[in-house]
Design an enzyme around this catalytic site. Structure first.
Site, PDB file in Angstrom:
ATOM      1  N   ASP A 295       0.862  -1.168   0.000  1.00  0.00           N
ATOM      2  CA  ASP A 295       0.000   0.000   0.000  1.00  0.00           C
ATOM      3  C   ASP A 295       0.910   1.232   0.000  1.00  0.00           C
ATOM      4  O   ASP A 295       2.127   1.143   0.156  1.00  0.00           O
ATOM      5  CB  ASP A 295      -0.959  -0.045   1.214  1.00  0.00           C
ATOM      6  CG  ASP A 295      -2.209   0.770   0.963  1.00  0.00           C
ATOM      7  OD1 ASP A 295      -3.235   0.518   1.618  1.00  0.00           O
ATOM      8  OD2 ASP A 295      -2.165   1.667   0.104  1.00  0.00           O
TER       9      ASP A 295
HETATM   10  C1  GLC Z   1      -4.445   4.127  -0.219  1.00  0.00           C
HETATM   11  C2  GLC Z   1      -5.325   2.965   0.202  1.00  0.00           C
HETATM   12  C3  GLC Z   1      -5.393   1.856  -0.799  1.00  0.00           C
HETATM   13  C4  GLC Z   1      -5.248   2.415  -2.187  1.00  0.00           C
HETATM   14  C5  GLC Z   1      -3.856   2.990  -2.319  1.00  0.00           C
HETATM   15  C6  GLC Z   1      -3.625   3.629  -3.680  1.00  0.00           C
HETATM   16  O1  GLC Z   1      -3.686   4.553   0.874  1.00  0.00           O
HETATM   17  O2  GLC Z   1      -5.030   2.369   1.455  1.00  0.00           O
HETATM   18  O3  GLC Z   1      -6.627   1.192  -0.594  1.00  0.00           O
HETATM   19  O4  GLC Z   1      -5.448   1.396  -3.150  1.00  0.00           O
HETATM   20  O5  GLC Z   1      -3.570   3.928  -1.305  1.00  0.00           O
HETATM   21  O6  GLC Z   1      -4.432   4.753  -3.818  1.00  0.00           O
END
Ligand code: GLC
Length: 752
Positions: A295
């Site tokens: 993430d």
């Molecule tokens: C965010 C979220 C995740 C998302 C990623 C990209 O922090 O936790 O669900 O897919 O970043 O945007």
């Protein structure tokens, strides 16, 4: 066609040990695993320098949207040109993607195409209800169709990859991201995960309307202590494997070729550096062959977790645990080369990750045609197309849960004077919920507009009454005055779109602000009170439910949500949704879920004041609205279940049947649910476990015999010795219309 009971699938069972029954009708081999494309990927890999291989392990963000702490945009194009970037997040539109892809394939040394990803969670341009709302439809085909529409639009906008489905089991309503998933139940969560993966990836990943799915957030992100986002997760392996892992496994089983690690630690080790999760479970037990992406800056955050001394050490740990792509953190690009020099990371590790990324790009057809999704005419034709809006409308109607309807408050009669009150009645932005992607809200209808459209020559008076969050009562007088002139009040209340979703947790699950006080004063007018809820989590609605004559849970219903709410309010559509998550009376009951254990001192509901029982001094044990609950404008009855035999032999099949009747005056859909209970196990077992459901439409007066096949694998669980399997003994089979009003039949699982 009713949702058949899903069937156990061998690879999944072998991988997880869970005899999980999943709708595998649509799970198909992912096309693109052809030898030629793999050979191309290998040939490219052989020509790469160490730096270029590391570059494939880096994902940086563009500027179309911001989904995490802001980043330096200027460096993006330079990173792409230098071969230090393999994937890009948040580039929206064919124009933006074509521009960046041209830099990659025309200006970098080896011209390796970029992978473009974005959070298309419940729609891209046409926004569907939030995933928790979609799950309330219990219509797996509609859920798959929603993901399909999202894929068609996302691919038409140039994207290759969506960071969805989010499949985290959530049982704490304080946690804002409960809005993004499929609720509290592993069986339902697994079926929905598989449906969404199939919808996103389609039958051929190289097709112009397919996108790569990404099962997230691995793992157990929804079990954050105190329901606070990013907080610690600590649980037994038993709980992890029986409750939290199945939906991820189901997504992998359905063919998802990417998995995203979660921000949380699990039992002391951040998921992003957790080799138990990423190697033992994901790769070895489940046979996952795709890529693992972190993430957003999750590797960097290991320093804050206190499990890495610095970002270099964090990068080393993440790579060693099995991470392939560093999302936005830049730690691989900044540190891996030096770590190789220091002998702390091997070239082989980097080669393995780069190989998986290139193989995936080959599977998607990107190596053959980097601009495969870059077609401006297709983008203009497909985004927001009429058929997409119609699918969103149907899903919105199916997502609504009728929680109460007394004195025929609903459906509304046209031509009356309707007072539309509440801070969400005339809001369009809130309709789109927490992940609106590229959805537009400035031109969509509001619930107020929908009611006006449906009310014929009847008068509609509107007053917001208050705003969503403040305690300001200045608007009350206007609202009460409007209510006094009306035949019926429709109060549209709840949360704002940004009170759920990421980093949006609440320590209260009451209606925010002065909304409950407003409802009290509206109630005093004596007019029929219809409450429409827009919210991203279960709310504690004991007082509101008592005041309302009718209450409709509408979640955040998407682009076509206003029309859908109005059509349901006026009876053009008959609501049939069922709760995918328990609604407690009070937050103090949380975490509360139907699949609870009996304990050694279970409270007898018939004797709630009995001392020394598992109960509260100040609140009943049972929820306000249970899992699987939802009413209709007609009425249904589910008769006593019958079994075709009382002994299930190993390898055999037992059929549980019940007659379901539409005892009302209008046609309607109903979700019939099968639950099982293992009365005695080598470990304690839940008092109920959902093991099947069927959604069917019955005409007024129609009866139908519903059957569920029960096989030995449906009774499997993690036994005391931590092996998956069954134990002979006595079981109860329940068939009903929610997890509370159930009738059962007993059967034995024979030893042999
Ligand atoms: C965010 C979220 C995740 C998302 C990623 C990209 O922090 O936790 O669900 O897919 O970043 O945007």
């Amino acid at each position: 066609m009713p949702n058949p009971i899903p069937r156990p699938s061998t690879p999944y069972r072998r991988a997880t040990g869970l005899f999980f029954t999943l709708l595998t009708a649509g799970s198909v081999a992912i096309a693109g695993e052809n030898p030629r494309s793999r050979a191309e990927a290998e040939a490219l890999l052989e020509r790469m320098t160490l730096e270029e291989k590391i570059g494939q392990l880096a994902l940086f963000t563009s500027f179309g949207a911001t989904t995490g702490p802001p980043q330096d945009q200027a460096a993006l194009e330079e990173n792409i040109r230098a071969g230090n970037c393999g994937s890009v997040l948040n580039a929206l539109s064919v124009a933006q993607i074509r521009k960046l892809q041209k830099i990659a394939v025309e200006e970098s040394r080896l011209r390796v195409p970029l992978l473009f990803g974005y959070d298309v969670v419940h729609g891209y341009k046409t926004i569907f209800p939030i995933p928790l709302g979609e799950t309330a439809s219990w219509d797996l085909e509609a859920i798959e169709r929603s993901a399909r529409v999202a894929a068609v639009e996302a691919a038409a906008a140039g994207l290759d990859w969506t960071f969805a489905p989010m499949v985290d089991i959530a049982r704490d309503p304080r946690w804002g991201r409960i809005a993004e998933g499929a609720g509290e139940d592993p069986f339902m969560g697994s079926a929905v995960a598989a449906a969404r993966v199939r919808g996103f990836q389609g039958r051929d990943l190289t097709a112009p309307d397919s996108v790569l799915a990404c099962v997230k957030h691995f793992a157990a992100y929804g079990a954050a202590v105190a329901g606070r986002d990013y907080n610690t997760v600590d649980m037994s392996e038993r709980m992890l494997r029986e409750v939290y892992l199945p939906p991820y496994a189901a997504g992998v089983e359905a063919g998802a070729l990417s998995v995203m690690t979660s921000f949380n630690e699990l039992n002391g080790t951040p998921a992003t550096a957790n080799s138990f999760l990423l190697r033992k479970v994901l790769r070895t037990e489940w046979g996952f062959k795709g890529i693992v992406v972190t993430d957003y800056t999750a590797i960097n955050e290991m320093v804050a977790h206190g499990s890495a001394a610095d970002e270099a050490d964090a990068a080393r740990q993440a790579l060693a645990a099995g991470v392939d792509i560093d999302m936005v953190g830049g730690t691989f690009v900044h540190h891996l080369k030096q770590l190789v020099r220091e002998g702390k990371v091997s070239r082989r590790q980097i080669q393995a990750g780069a190989r998986r990324v290139l193989a995936l790009k080959a599977q998607l057809g990107l190596l053959q045609d980097p601009f495969r999704h870059c077609d401006e005419a297709r983008e203009a034709r497909l985004l927001g197309a009429r058929e997409n809006l119609e699918a969103a409308y149907r899903m919105a109607c199916e997502s609504f849960v009728l929680l109460k309807n007394e004195s025929q408050a609903l459906p509304l009669k046209t031509g009356k004077t309707v007072a539309v009150i509440g801070p969400l009645a005339d809001s369009s932005r809130d309709l789109l919920g927490c992940w609106k992607a590229d959805g537009a809200w400035d031109s969509i209808d509001t619930v107020l507009g929908g009611i006006r459209r449906n009310n014929g020559d009847g008068q509609v008076v509107f007053a917001p009454g208050c705003d969503i969050a403040s305690t300001n009562r200045a608007g009350f007088a206007e609202a009460i005055a409007a209510a006094r002139t009306s035949d019926v009040i429709v109060a549209v209340v709840g949360e704002s779109w940004d009170m759920s979703g990421e980093a949006s947790c609440r320590t209260s699950i009451n209606l925010p602000g002065a909304q409950t006080e407003l409802l009290r004063e509206l109630k005093q007018t004596g007019r029929p009170l219809v409450v429409v809820l827009m919210n991203g989590r279960p709310l504690a609605l004991e007082e509101e439910s008592a005041m309302a004559d009718a209450m409709l849970e509408a979640w955040f219903p998407g682009t076509e949500g206003a029309k859908a709410v109005a059509d349901v309010l006026f009876g053009k559509q008959n609501p049939a949704g069922k709760l995918p998550v328990t609604f407690p009376r009070r937050l103090g009951q949380a975490p509360i879920y139907y699949a609870a254990k009996n304990t050694g001192r279970p409270l007898d509901p018939a004797n709630p004041k009995e001392p020394y029982k598992s109960s509260y001094l100040d609140c009943p044990n049972d929820p306000l609205y249970p899992f699987g609950f939802g009413l209709s404008y007609t009425t249904f009855n589910c008769a006593e279940p019958q079994l075709d035999q009382s002994r299930l032999l190993p390898g055999g099949c037992l059929t549980a049947s019940a007659t379901v009747s539409n005892t009302g005056q209008r046609d309607g859909a109903v979700v019939v649910q099968l639950y099982l209970r293992d009365l005695v196990g080598s470990v304690t077992r839940p008092v109920l476990e959902l093991k099947g459901f069927q959604r069917l439409v019955l005409k007024a007066g129609e009866q139908r015999r519903i059957s569920f096949n029960i096989r030995q694998q449906d009774l499997a669980f993690l036994r005391k010795d931590m092996t998956w399997g069954t134990e002979p003994g006595s079981y109860l089979a329940f068939i009903g219309l929610d997890s509370r009003e159930l009738r059962s039949a007993r059967f034995e699982l024979a030893r042999k």
